[in-house]
Design a protein around this motif. Structure first.
Motif, short mmCIF file in Angstrom:
data_model
loop_
_atom_site.label_atom_id
_atom_site.label_comp_id
_atom_site.label_asym_id
_atom_site.label_seq_id
_atom_site.Cartn_x
_atom_site.Cartn_y
_atom_site.Cartn_z
N PRO A 71 0.88 -1.34 -0.10
CA PRO A 71 0.12 0.03 0.05
C PRO A 71 0.85 0.96 0.03
N PHE A 72 0.49 2.39 -0.03
CA PHE A 72 1.12 3.57 0.29
C PHE A 72 1.92 3.47 1.23
N THR A 73 3.21 4.01 1.25
CA THR A 73 4.14 3.98 2.47
C THR A 73 3.58 5.08 3.50
N THR A 74 3.67 5.17 4.73
CA THR A 74 3.41 5.79 5.67
C THR A 74 3.51 7.38 5.23
N PRO A 75 4.69 7.80 4.93
CA PRO A 75 4.71 9.25 4.79
C PRO A 75 4.04 9.88 3.35
N VAL A 76 3.72 8.94 2.20
CA VAL A 76 2.86 9.26 1.31
C VAL A 76 1.62 8.98 1.56
N ALA A 77 0.87 8.48 2.61
CA ALA A 77 -0.51 8.21 2.96
C ALA A 77 -0.66 9.34 3.90
N GLU A 78 0.34 9.88 4.69
CA GLU A 78 -0.15 11.08 5.65
C GLU A 78 -0.26 12.12 4.95
N ALA A 79 0.77 12.21 3.82
CA ALA A 79 0.60 13.50 3.04
C ALA A 79 -0.84 13.61 2.20
N ARG A 80 -1.14 12.36 1.51
CA ARG A 80 -2.41 12.32 0.89
C ARG A 80 -3.49 12.77 1.91
N LEU A 81 -3.38 12.30 3.10
CA LEU A 81 -4.40 12.61 4.07
C LEU A 81 -4.38 14.18 4.61
N GLN A 82 -3.18 14.69 4.46
CA GLN A 82 -3.25 16.07 4.92
C GLN A 82 -3.77 17.08 3.61
N GLU A 83 -3.78 16.55 2.51
CA GLU A 83 -4.15 17.10 1.35
C GLU A 83 -5.59 17.03 1.65
N LEU A 84 -6.17 15.79 1.92
CA LEU A 84 -7.62 15.72 2.12
C LEU A 84 -8.19 16.56 3.18
N ALA A 85 -7.41 16.63 4.04
CA ALA A 85 -7.89 17.42 5.41
C ALA A 85 -7.96 18.79 5.38
N GLY A 86 -7.10 19.10 4.15
CA GLY A 86 -7.03 20.74 4.37
C GLY A 86 -6.00 21.44 5.04
N VAL A 87 -5.07 20.34 5.55
CA VAL A 87 -4.01 21.14 6.43
C VAL A 87 -2.72 21.27 5.47
N PRO A 88 -1.84 22.01 6.23
CA PRO A 88 -0.73 22.06 5.73
C PRO A 88 0.07 20.50 5.43
N VAL A 89 0.63 20.45 4.33
CA VAL A 89 1.23 19.13 3.85
C VAL A 89 2.64 19.24 4.14
N THR A 90 2.96 18.27 5.35
CA THR A 90 4.53 18.43 5.99
C THR A 90 5.04 17.16 5.78
N ALA A 91 4.19 15.97 5.52
CA ALA A 91 4.80 14.71 5.40
C ALA A 91 5.52 14.48 3.90
N ASN A 92 6.34 13.61 3.79
CA ASN A 92 6.95 13.06 2.68
C ASN A 92 7.71 14.24 2.06
N LYS A 93 8.30 15.00 2.77
CA LYS A 93 9.14 16.24 2.04
C LYS A 93 10.78 15.87 2.12
N ALA A 94 11.36 14.90 2.78
CA ALA A 94 12.46 14.78 2.76
C ALA A 94 12.79 13.96 1.56
N GLU A 95 14.17 14.01 1.28
CA GLU A 95 14.68 13.25 -0.19
C GLU A 95 16.37 13.22 0.10
N ALA A 96 16.85 12.03 -0.07
CA ALA A 96 18.16 11.76 0.10
C ALA A 96 18.84 12.55 -1.34
N SER A 97 20.28 12.91 -0.90
CA SER A 97 20.99 13.40 -2.08
C SER A 97 21.72 12.32 -2.97
N GLU A 98 21.88 12.67 -4.13
CA GLU A 98 22.54 11.69 -5.15
C GLU A 98 23.87 10.88 -4.45
#
Length: 602
Positions: A194-221
């Motif tokens: 299923p969706f990973t936890t950060p992705v699911a949380e970000a989608r829930l934040q979008e649906l809830a109309g709150v600031p999207v703070t999840a799934n922001k971190a990204e590793a460098s090359e």
């Protein structure tokens, strides 16, 4: 109530493994969560963390379902007036479609509206080898007798009647009579996630109309390149950016991509242990049934059976009629094995595969699952024995390498051109299936892979100390020398420092069959009454907890009953326990000793 759920979300919901007692399933979890919301709406109260904790767990492992991904699916279902059973999120844009293809049992028509198809002709040819019959159309959907009709959400018109809707990595089952949700769930948990936890949380934040703070971190090359190199050296091959490992959303999607790659390359006979991890076994069963050129064969190692002798017997049986063999034979072996913790004699394995290849004329691939000992450097050990054998290491990164913080998997090729060519093709297949690791998973791996060797060594030391205490307690109370299914000191010295062992408790002579049958689970329950333990199917954790389970009723759910029965000794099934590097061996040893004393109290 989504903003409240998000703000009060329990820490336990963010894990990858969950208590495997009284699991609710997605439907049961949905019923309880919606009842909680309804009660708060009626009373005007607010949802608390304790409220959410008492709802319970949908499933015991992220690859099946999490409370967070299920909460998102409930919200998406409510938007369409559906039941949660009709909505599946996938950490893949392709697998919502592929899951329908593999379970429909009839032609599937996919309408994409104005969008281009994500499957090219080569992809369609590969999917056809899996029994899929897919036709892709542009424009709005039309009816097709005797077929399943899917449509991208953007292709729908007001009058459209379809069996399934493909959203953004989400499958909506519009017609449950045409698409079986139970079969979709099996495909998702064996070939995807299923969706990973950060992705699911970000989608829930979008649906809830709150600031999207999840799934922001990204590793460098640079950090990802370091991770790739470490996985190669862990496995025992030189760091080589030109043959970098492939990272996946979980372990089973890694194996799935490999098997599909070999199917597309002409097929393979796969020889694996009859009591291998149940997910690996069921995945092979699914693809064996779907494709005409992937065949599963088994060897048996239960109890005191010799793993080398069993493999040799099975290879001899295959070689007896080489004309029936497919172009490649794969020996798939867990080292150490699960749950028996056996390590085969490497020179013997190399020699029997050399003779088998010579006798049959077939290509040979050795696939080693080193999840229980990711730092074993098994490829180096094998290269010292042969330069010619193609070997690929598979590691479920959901365990020790990630410290249990994320699911992921990897495949690592040895130095041979054959293995590297296979990995390159796996990379293409996994891109088609879109099951390569997502950015949040890669970031978690980057943050946690360093130090895995030390963590495994420390967890192994805990296992040794507790194992000795357990054996001493059984000897004291039953005057019985209980064998531990555990790596030997010599095997640990070679790098196979597993943090896990299994055992069959002895039964008193006058014990009833019912008492014997329940002994393993009863012992696990005694252990898990303590805060230092968790009834859990996983291992490789770094949270100070000891995970305890009965494999026959958990990780081996897909294994044949007669094969699981061979693990029992005197009518008593195996118990498997896995230790954290931070577990206190003194405290844990006493808990084991007390549980033994209580079990055999007169």
């Amino acid at each position: 109530y989504l903003p409240q759920i998000l703000s009060e979300m329990p820490v336990s919901w963010r894990g990858t493994t969950f208590k495997n007692k009284e699991l609710l399933g997605r439907a049961g979890f949905s019923k309880r969560l919606l009842a909680l919301v309804a009660s708060k709406a009626a009373s005007g109260g607010k949802i608390t963390t304790d409220d959410l904790d008492t709802v319970g767990n949908a499933e015991d492992y992220l690859r099946v379902s999490t409370n967070i991904s299920t909460t998102l699916e409930i919200a998406l279902a409510l938007e369409k007036g559906y039941d949660v059973s009709q909505v599946f999120s996938f950490a893949s844009s392709a697998m919502p479609i592929v899951a329908v293809l593999l379970t429909a049992g009839r032609p599937v028509h996919l309408y994409t509206g104005s969008a281009a198809s994500q499957f090219n002709d080569e992809h369609l040819a590969t999917l056809k080898l899996l029994g899929a019959d897919l036709t892709v159309h542009s424009g709005a959907p039309a009816a097709h007798d005797g077929a399943v009709v899917l449509a991208l959400a953007d292709a729908l018109e007001e009058s459209s009647k379809v069996d399934g809707i493909i959203g953004s990595s989400v499958l909506y089952i519009a017609n449950p009579a045409a698409i079986d949700e139970s079969k979709i769930l099996v495909i998702r948990k064996r070939m995807a996630t299923p969706f990973t936890t950060p992705v699911a949380e970000a989608r829930l934040q979008e649906l809830a109309g709150v600031p999207v703070t999840a799934n922001k971190a990204e590793a460098s090359e640079e950090d990802v390149a370091e991770l790739h190199a470490h996985l190669q050296t862990l496995s025992g091959t030189a760091a080589n950016a030109g043959a970098r490992p492939v990272l996946f959303t979980a372990g089973l999607p890694a194996l799935c991509s490999l098997w599909v790659t070999l199917i597309a390359a002409g097929g393979a006979d796969v020889l694996m242990c009859s009591t291998a991890y149940g997910g690996s076994s069921q995945l092979m069963d699914l693809l064996d049934a779907a494709a005409h050129n992937l065949k599963k064969h088994r060897f048996h190692i239960q109890g005191t059976a010799s793993i080398v002798a069993s493999i040799q017997t099975a290879l001899n049986e295959l070689a007896a009629d080489a004309s029936k063999l497919l172009p490649r034979t794969v020996l798939f072996v867990e080292i150490p094995t699960n749950p028996d913790m056996k390590v085969p004699d490497m020179p013997a394995i190399v020699e029997m595969l050399r003779k088998y290849k010579e006798a049959t004329g077939k290509e040979v691939l050795l696939l080693v699952d080193s999840t229980f000992a990711p730092g074993s450097k098994v490829l180096d050990t094998l290269r010292k024995l042969t330069e010619d054998l193609a070997v690929i290491v598979f590691i479920s990164l959901s365990k020790s390498v990630s410290r249990g913080i994320t699911t992921a998997g990897t495949l690592v090729a040895n130095h041979t051109e054959e293995a590297k060519t296979i990995i390159d093709k796996v990379r293409s297949v996994s891109a088609m299936l879109d099951t390569q690791a997502k950015k949040d998973q890669v970031n978690f791996l980057v943050e946690n892979h360093k130090g895995v060797e030390d963590r495994c060594d420390r967890a192994y030391a805990v296992a040794v100390a507790v194992g000795n205490a357990l054996q001493a307690a059984v000897k004291e109370h039953m005057n019985y020398d209980m064998r531990l299914a555990f790596v030997s000191p010599d095997q640990a010295a070679l790098g196979f420092t597993s943090s896990t062992f299994s055992f069959n408790l002895p039964a008193p002579e006058d014990a009833s069959d019912e008492w014997k049958a329940g002994l393993a689970q009863s012992f696990v329950d005694k252990l898990c009454a303590h805060k230092e333990f968790k009834p859990c199917v996983s291992f490789g954790q770094d949270n100070g907890l000891v995970y305890a389970t009965v494999p026959a009723t958990s990780t081996q759910g897909a294994i044949k009953e007669e094969d699981k029965a061979k693990q029992a000794v005197g009518g008593v099934q195996l118990v498997r326990v896995s230790f954290s590097p931070g577990s206190d061996p003194v405290i844990v040893s006493k808990i084991f000793s007390d549980a033994v004393a209580e079990t055999y109290a007169k």
